[in-house]
Design a protein around this motif. Structure first.
Motif, PDB file in Angstrom:
ATOM      1  N   LEU A  95      -3.997  -9.499   1.847  1.00  0.00           N
ATOM      2  CA  LEU A  95      -3.208  -8.475   2.765  1.00  0.00           C
ATOM      3  C   LEU A  95      -2.385  -9.351   3.739  1.00  0.00           C
ATOM      4  CD1 LEU A  95      -6.197  -6.265   3.830  1.00  0.00           C
ATOM      5  CD2 LEU A  95      -4.322  -5.748   2.218  1.00  0.00           C
ATOM      6  N   GLY A  96      -2.708 -10.792   3.930  1.00  0.00           N
ATOM      7  CA  GLY A  96      -1.858 -11.299   4.932  1.00  0.00           C
ATOM      8  C   GLY A  96      -0.589 -11.912   4.183  1.00  0.00           C
ATOM      9  N   GLY A  97      -0.743 -12.130   2.925  1.00  0.00           N
ATOM     10  CA  GLY A  97       0.323 -12.530   2.038  1.00  0.00           C
ATOM     11  C   GLY A  97       1.350 -11.256   1.968  1.00  0.00           C
ATOM     12  N   GLN A  98       0.730 -10.380   1.611  1.00  0.00           N
ATOM     13  CA  GLN A  98       1.739  -9.038   1.540  1.00  0.00           C
ATOM     14  C   GLN A  98       2.490  -8.742   2.878  1.00  0.00           C
ATOM     15  OE1 GLN A  98      -0.691  -5.766   0.241  1.00  0.00           O
ATOM     16  NE2 GLN A  98      -0.832  -6.425  -1.852  1.00  0.00           N
ATOM     17  N   ARG A  99       1.502  -8.898   4.024  1.00  0.00           N
ATOM     18  CA  ARG A  99       2.509  -8.644   5.326  1.00  0.00           C
ATOM     19  C   ARG A  99       3.330  -9.804   5.536  1.00  0.00           C
ATOM     20  NH1 ARG A  99       1.128  -5.761   9.724  1.00  0.00           N
ATOM     21  NH2 ARG A  99      -1.104  -5.259   8.713  1.00  0.00           N
ATOM     22  N   LEU A 100       3.076 -10.886   5.179  1.00  0.00           N
ATOM     23  CA  LEU A 100       3.993 -11.947   5.487  1.00  0.00           C
ATOM     24  C   LEU A 100       5.079 -11.833   4.291  1.00  0.00           C
ATOM     25  CD1 LEU A 100       4.842 -14.866   6.580  1.00  0.00           C
ATOM     26  CD2 LEU A 100       3.572 -15.716   4.776  1.00  0.00           C
ATOM     27  N   LEU A 101       4.962 -11.496   2.998  1.00  0.00           N
ATOM     28  CA  LEU A 101       6.315 -11.122   2.293  1.00  0.00           C
ATOM     29  C   LEU A 101       6.971 -10.142   2.948  1.00  0.00           C
ATOM     30  CD1 LEU A 101       7.388 -11.822  -0.712  1.00  0.00           C
ATOM     31  CD2 LEU A 101       5.987 -10.130  -1.511  1.00  0.00           C
ATOM     32  N   GLY A 102       6.393  -9.037   3.307  1.00  0.00           N
ATOM     33  CA  GLY A 102       7.098  -7.972   3.941  1.00  0.00           C
ATOM     34  C   GLY A 102       7.883  -8.333   5.260  1.00  0.00           C
ATOM     35  N   LEU A 103       7.405  -9.346   5.950  1.00  0.00           N
ATOM     36  CA  LEU A 103       8.265  -9.777   6.924  1.00  0.00           C
ATOM     37  C   LEU A 103       9.399 -10.508   6.847  1.00  0.00           C
ATOM     38  CD1 LEU A 103       5.296 -10.898   9.656  1.00  0.00           C
ATOM     39  CD2 LEU A 103       7.011  -8.617   9.838  1.00  0.00           C
ATOM     40  N   LEU A 104       9.378 -11.493   5.591  1.00  0.00           N
ATOM     41  CA  LEU A 104      10.304 -12.304   5.249  1.00  0.00           C
ATOM     42  C   LEU A 104      11.405 -11.623   4.361  1.00  0.00           C
ATOM     43  CD1 LEU A 104       8.058 -15.476   3.789  1.00  0.00           C
ATOM     44  CD2 LEU A 104       9.391 -14.960   5.863  1.00  0.00           C
ATOM     45  N   ASP A 105      10.912 -10.442   3.428  1.00  0.00           N
ATOM     46  CA  ASP A 105      11.741  -9.734   2.725  1.00  0.00           C
ATOM     47  C   ASP A 105      11.386  -8.282   2.644  1.00  0.00           C
ATOM     48  OD1 ASP A 105      13.659  -8.816   1.054  1.00  0.00           O
ATOM     49  OD2 ASP A 105      12.909  -9.684  -0.833  1.00  0.00           O
ATOM     50  N   PRO A 106      11.879  -7.512   3.850  1.00  0.00           N
ATOM     51  CA  PRO A 106      11.462  -6.106   3.947  1.00  0.00           C
ATOM     52  C   PRO A 106      11.715  -5.118   2.584  1.00  0.00           C
ATOM     53  CG  PRO A 106      12.827  -6.773   5.665  1.00  0.00           C
ATOM     54  CD  PRO A 106      12.908  -7.889   4.782  1.00  0.00           C
ATOM     55  N   THR A 107      12.630  -5.746   1.865  1.00  0.00           N
ATOM     56  CA  THR A 107      12.855  -4.765   0.365  1.00  0.00           C
ATOM     57  C   THR A 107      11.845  -5.105  -0.688  1.00  0.00           C
ATOM     58  OG1 THR A 107      14.229  -6.719  -0.396  1.00  0.00           O
ATOM     59  CG2 THR A 107      15.407  -4.893   0.883  1.00  0.00           C
ATOM     60  N   ALA A 108      10.775  -6.052  -0.223  1.00  0.00           N
ATOM     61  CA  ALA A 108       9.994  -6.637  -1.261  1.00  0.00           C
ATOM     62  C   ALA A 108       8.444  -5.631  -0.913  1.00  0.00           C
ATOM     63  CB  ALA A 108       9.757  -8.028  -1.454  1.00  0.00           C
ATOM     64  N   GLN A 109       8.426  -4.884   0.025  1.00  0.00           N
ATOM     65  CA  GLN A 109       7.287  -4.323   0.351  1.00  0.00           C
ATOM     66  C   GLN A 109       7.092  -3.250  -0.737  1.00  0.00           C
ATOM     67  OE1 GLN A 109       7.475  -2.772   4.379  1.00  0.00           O
ATOM     68  NE2 GLN A 109       8.081  -4.813   5.177  1.00  0.00           N
ATOM     69  N   ASP A 110       5.578  -3.015  -0.898  1.00  0.00           N
ATOM     70  CA  ASP A 110       5.279  -2.085  -1.995  1.00  0.00           C
ATOM     71  C   ASP A 110       3.945  -1.584  -1.805  1.00  0.00           C
ATOM     72  OD1 ASP A 110       5.386  -0.691  -4.239  1.00  0.00           O
ATOM     73  OD2 ASP A 110       4.773  -2.261  -5.863  1.00  0.00           O
ATOM     74  N   TYR A 111       3.775  -0.270  -1.917  1.00  0.00           N
ATOM     75  CA  TYR A 111       2.492   0.427  -1.844  1.00  0.00           C
ATOM     76  C   TYR A 111       1.685   0.155  -3.047  1.00  0.00           C
ATOM     77  CZ  TYR A 111       4.244   3.217   2.148  1.00  0.00           C
ATOM     78  OH  TYR A 111       4.875   3.428   3.201  1.00  0.00           O
ATOM     79  N   SER A 112       0.351   0.386  -2.884  1.00  0.00           N
ATOM     80  CA  SER A 112      -0.636   0.289  -4.148  1.00  0.00           C
ATOM     81  C   SER A 112      -0.894   1.294  -4.507  1.00  0.00           C
ATOM     82  CB  SER A 112      -1.752  -0.973  -3.842  1.00  0.00           C
ATOM     83  OG  SER A 112      -2.513  -0.572  -2.663  1.00  0.00           O
ATOM     84  N   GLY A 113      -1.268   1.546  -5.857  1.00  0.00           N
ATOM     85  CA  GLY A 113      -1.851   2.756  -6.367  1.00  0.00           C
ATOM     86  C   GLY A 113      -1.176   4.078  -6.409  1.00  0.00           C
ATOM     87  N   ALA A 114      -1.520   5.211  -6.938  1.00  0.00           N
ATOM     88  CA  ALA A 114      -0.679   6.207  -7.439  1.00  0.00           C
ATOM     89  C   ALA A 114      -0.152   7.160  -6.321  1.00  0.00           C
ATOM     90  CB  ALA A 114      -1.331   6.949  -8.462  1.00  0.00           C
ATOM     91  N   GLY A 115      -0.566   6.951  -4.967  1.00  0.00           N
ATOM     92  CA  GLY A 115      -0.035   7.891  -4.052  1.00  0.00           C
ATOM     93  C   GLY A 115      -0.927   8.886  -3.763  1.00  0.00           C
ATOM     94  N   THR A 116      -0.644   9.710  -2.780  1.00  0.00           N
ATOM     95  CA  THR A 116      -1.610  10.894  -2.428  1.00  0.00           C
ATOM     96  C   THR A 116      -0.358  11.992  -1.918  1.00  0.00           C
ATOM     97  OG1 THR A 116      -1.380  10.017   0.070  1.00  0.00           O
ATOM     98  CG2 THR A 116      -3.587   9.637  -1.306  1.00  0.00           C
ATOM     99  N   GLY A 117      -0.665  13.067  -1.949  1.00  0.00           N
ATOM    100  CA  GLY A 117      -0.049  14.366  -1.588  1.00  0.00           C
ATOM    101  C   GLY A 117       1.171  14.421  -2.522  1.00  0.00           C
ATOM    102  N   SER A 118       1.965  15.517  -1.998  1.00  0.00           N
ATOM    103  CA  SER A 118       3.260  15.849  -2.873  1.00  0.00           C
ATOM    104  C   SER A 118       4.252  16.038  -2.284  1.00  0.00           C
ATOM    105  CB  SER A 118       2.715  17.291  -3.704  1.00  0.00           C
ATOM    106  OG  SER A 118       3.751  17.787  -4.333  1.00  0.00           O
ATOM    107  N   VAL A 119       5.663  15.558  -2.888  1.00  0.00           N
ATOM    108  CA  VAL A 119       6.732  15.768  -2.230  1.00  0.00           C
ATOM    109  C   VAL A 119       7.823  15.879  -3.551  1.00  0.00           C
ATOM    110  CG1 VAL A 119       7.004  13.160  -2.306  1.00  0.00           C
ATOM    111  CG2 VAL A 119       8.469  14.675  -0.762  1.00  0.00           C
ATOM    112  N   ASP A 120       8.851  16.642  -3.251  1.00  0.00           N
ATOM    113  CA  ASP A 120       9.899  16.894  -4.148  1.00  0.00           C
ATOM    114  C   ASP A 120      11.277  16.006  -3.939  1.00  0.00           C
ATOM    115  OD1 ASP A 120       8.280  19.001  -5.275  1.00  0.00           O
ATOM    116  OD2 ASP A 120       9.506  20.503  -4.158  1.00  0.00           O
TER     117      ASP A 120
END
Length: 571
Positions: A250-275
Motif C-alpha cells: 500500500l505504501g508503494g502504491q501511494r508513493l507511486l501515485g504521488l510520484l506519477d498521478p497518471t499511474a494510479q490504479d484501482y484494484s479489482g472489478a469495481g462496484t456499482g454501475s455507471v454509463d
C-alpha cells in the motif's frame, strides 16, 4: 598409629596424644637442606636419655614428669632436647576433639571436590566420610543449611550407586572408580536433570547416597514454556509479516501515485454501475480520460497501458457502455470489449425498403415514437439531406445495420443513415449532378430484380428502353405511387396519374422508389451487354426471371408467370 626411626622399636603414641611425631631434625644431626650449620659436638657432652623421653609425654604411669617444665604444657624436656612442637593447628584440634569420643581415629581423606575417579593414596587406610565442618576445617560452608528433608532438593539427584547410608546428614560418598565415559555421562546428567526428576518423580525415599550437583537451572522450565508458546509465536509472526507486506504494497502504491498521478490504479472489478459513452473518433487516450473523469479508473495510465497490450482495443465501437466505479484499468478494458456491456438498440435495414417501411422498423426496434421519426423525416436540413436530393428522403436511408444508443433521437437516427448513404456514394465516385438519376435507376433495379445476378440485366433493359423512348411500364413504380406492395397491379392502380406511374409517364420517376444497396448501385454503373427490352419473373418462389428482346417472346414468358399465379392464387 605412627612408627618412625626416632622411636624405640615397638614404641607407640596412644590416640589423642598431644605430641606430634618428631621431625628428622629433632633426632640430632643436620637435616639435609635445612640451612643449619653443624658446629661440632655439644660442649656439655653427651647426655643419657631418660626412659621417659622416648614417650614424649607424662602419660605413662611408670615415668612421672621430670626435667624442666615445657612452656607449652607438654611436661619436662631435656635441656638439649628438640624444639618444642609447633602451635596447634586444625589437625591438632580435630585430634583433640575426637579424643575420648569413641569415634574411630581421624585419618586423611581425599579433599572434597576432587574429580570423580581420583584414587586415594596407597599409604592411607580406607577413607571414612567426614562432615562438611571437618573437611573444611570447621569453616562455615555455604549451603550447609539446605533443607535435607525436601524430596525435591535443587541440585540433587539420586545416585546411580547403591550402598549403605550414613547417619550424618551432610556427608558425601566418595566417588567410585568408573570408566571415563560413564563419569562424563554422570556429570552430564547431574548438570542437566531429567524432566521426571524435576517433576519430583523418584524411585523411592531419598537417602544420603546423594551428591551435590549444579544448582537448579530454570532455563529448563522456560524451554518447556517456549515449546508450548511456539505455535502461537509462529502465528503471531505470520500475522506481523503479513501486515508488513501489506503496508509495503500500500505504501508503494501511494508513493507511486504521488510520484506519477497518471499511474494510479484501482484494484479489482469495481462496484456499482455507471454509463460511459464512447464517441465516434475517440482515441484510446480520449476513452481513458472519459473513464478517469467518471471515476471508473483511478488514472489514465493503467488503462492506456492495458489497451496497448491488447490488439482488440482498437476495435472499441462508439456507444454507451455499462461499466462499474473504481475498476482497474485492465478490468475496464475487458468490459469495453464485451458486447454485452454496450447499451445499444441494433436495427438492421435490408435493401429495397421504402422510407415508410424504414420508419416503422426504427419505431419498433428502438422504441422511438413513430411521430418523432416522421417529423424528423420531414426536416431535410435537420437530418443532413444533400441539396441534390431535392428534399426527397427516399433512396438516402442506406440499408445497413445500425446501433442506436440510449438517448439517441429520431434526428440522430435518420442523420446516421443519410451519412452512411453519402459515404457509399462517395466511395463509388459518382458525381453529385448525376447522383439523383443514378440512385433512382438503382432503386428500380433493386425492386425489380429477383437476385444480384439479374441486376445488371435489369439495368440494361432500363437503358435500352430509355434509349428507345419506350415507357418503362414497371409495376413496382405503380405500386409505389399507390402505396402498395406486391408484384402485380390492377387496372385502377395503373390509372393513377402519379409521376411515379411509369405506365402513364415515360422516362424515370422524379426520385427513387426504395433505398437501394451497393449491388444495385454498382449494377447501374455497369449494366450487362444485351438487347433485352422486356423481362418478367415467371416463378417468384425461385426468382426465375426471363429476359426478351421482342414483344412476342415476352408474351410467352408472361404466360408462364400467369400459370404460376393460377397455381398460387394468394400470390
Amino acid at each position: 598409629m605412627w612408627t618412625g626411626p626416632g622411636t624405640p622399636t615397638g614404641g607407640s603414641y596412644p590416640p589423642g596424644s598431644p605430641v606430634r611425631p618428631p621431625r628428622p631434625a629433632d633426632r640430632g644431626g643436620v637435616r639435609p637442606g635445612s640451612g643449619l650449620i653443624d658446629r661440632g659436638a655439644d660442649a656439655t657432652g653427651p647426655l643419657v636419655e631418660p626412659d621417659w623421653w622416648a614417650y614424649g609425654s607424662t602419660d605413662h604411669p611408670d615415668h612421672p614428669q621430670t626435667g624442666r617444665p615445657d612452656p607449652h604444657g607438654f611436661g619436662r624436656q631435656h635441656p638439649s632436647g628438640p624444639l618444642p612442637p609447633m602451635p596447634t593447628g586444625i589437625w591438632d584440634r580435630m585430634a583433640q576433639g575426637s579424643a575420648g569420643s569413641g569415634d574411630d581415629p581421624t585419618v586423611a581423606t581425599p579433599r572434597v571436590g576432587g574429580r570423580p575417579g581420583d584414587a586415594a593414596p596407597d599409604d592411607l587406610p580406607d577413607a571414612h566420610p567426614a562432615s562438611w565442618e571437618e573437611e573444611t576445617g570447621a569453616l562455615d560452608v555455604i549451603g550447609a543449611n539446605v533443607d535435607e528433608e525436601s524430596p525435591r532438593r535443587r541440585g540433587l539427584r539420586r545416585s546411580r550407586r547403591t550402598g549403605p547410608a550414613v547417619e550424618h546428614p551432610a556427608t558425601v560418598a566418595l566417588p567410585e572408580q568408573q570408566p571415563e565415559a560413564q563419569q562424563d555421562h554422570d556429570r552430564h546428567e547431574d548438570l542437566f536433570p531429567g524432566e521426571d526428576e524435576l517433576a519430583g518423580e523418584t524411585d523411592g525415599p531419598l537417602t544420603d547416597d546423594e551428591i551435590p550437583v549444579a544448582p537448579y537451572d530454570p532455563r529448563t522450565d522456560r524451554a518447556r514454556r517456549r515449546r508450548r508458546r511456539r505455535p502461537f509465536a509462529v502465528l503471531l509472526a505470520l500475522l506481523v509479516l503479513g501486515a508488513i507486506v501489506a503496508g509495503i504494497v500500500l505504501g508503494g502504491q501511494r508513493l507511486l501515485g504521488l510520484l506519477d498521478p497518471t499511474a494510479q490504479d484501482y484494484s479489482g472489478a469495481g462496484t456499482g454501475s455507471v454509463d460511459i459513452r464512447v464517441n465516434s473518433g475517440d482515441t484510446l487516450s480520449d476513452i481513458a480520460r472519459t473513464l478517469d473523469e467518471a471515476d471508473v479508473v483511478a488514472s489514465t495510465g493503467p488503462f492506456v497501458s492495458a489497451a496497448k497490450d491488447n490488439p482488440d482495443a482498437t476495435g472499441i465501437q462508439p456507444g454507451v457502455y455499462t461499466l462499474r466505479l473504481q475498476m482497474s484499468g485492465a478490468s475496464a478494458l475487458d468490459l469495453l470489449l464485451d458486447p454485452a456491456s454496450r447499451q445499444v438498440s441494433r436495427v438492421t435495414l435490408r435493401e429495397g425498403l421504402t422510407v415508410v417501411q424504414v420508419l416503422a422498423r426504427l419505431a419498433g426496434d428502438t422504441g422511438t415514437p413513430l411521430e418523432e421519426l416522421q417529423a424528423a423525416a420531414g426536416d431535410p436540413a435537420a437530418i443532413g439531406l444533400p441539396p441534390y436530393a431535392d428534399g426527397k428522403l427516399e433512396g438516402f436511408l442506406f440499408p445497413a445495420t445500425y446501433d442506436f444508443e440510449p438517448g439517441d433521437t429520431a434526428v440522430d437516427m435518420l442523420s446516421a443513415m443519410v451519412a452512411r448513404a453519402e459515404q457509399a456514394f462517395d466511395g463509388l465516385g459518382v458525381p453529385e449532378a448525376e447522383r439523383l438519376t443514378w440512385i433512382t435507376k438503382a432503386s428500380i433495379v433493386q425492386a425489380e430484380a429477383a437476385g444480384a445476378e439479374d441486376m445488371a440485366k435489369v439495368a440494361r433493359v432500363l437503358e435500352n428502353r430509355l434509349a428507345d423512348g419506350m415507357p418503362l411500364q414497371l409495376d413496382t413504380t405503380v405500386n409505389y405511387a399507390n402505396g402498395k406492395g406486391g408484384i402485380t397491379t390492377t387496372a385502377a392502380d395503373r390509372a393513377n396519374p402519379s409521376e411515379y406511374n411509369t405506365y402513364v409517364h415515360t422516362g424515370l420517376p422524379p426520385g427513387a422508389i426504395s433505398n437501394p444497396g451497393e449491388d444495385a448501385l454498382r449494377a447501374v454503373l455497369a449494366p450487362a451487354e444485351g438487347d433485352w427490352r422486356f423481362f418478367v419473373v415467371v416463378d417468384p418462389d425461385t426468382g426465375d426471371t426471363r429476359f426478351a428482346a421482342t414483344k412476342a417472346e415476352h408474351d410467352r414468358n408472361v404466360l408462364l408467370f400467369r400459370q404460376w399465379l393460377a397455381e398460387n392464387p394468394e400470390g
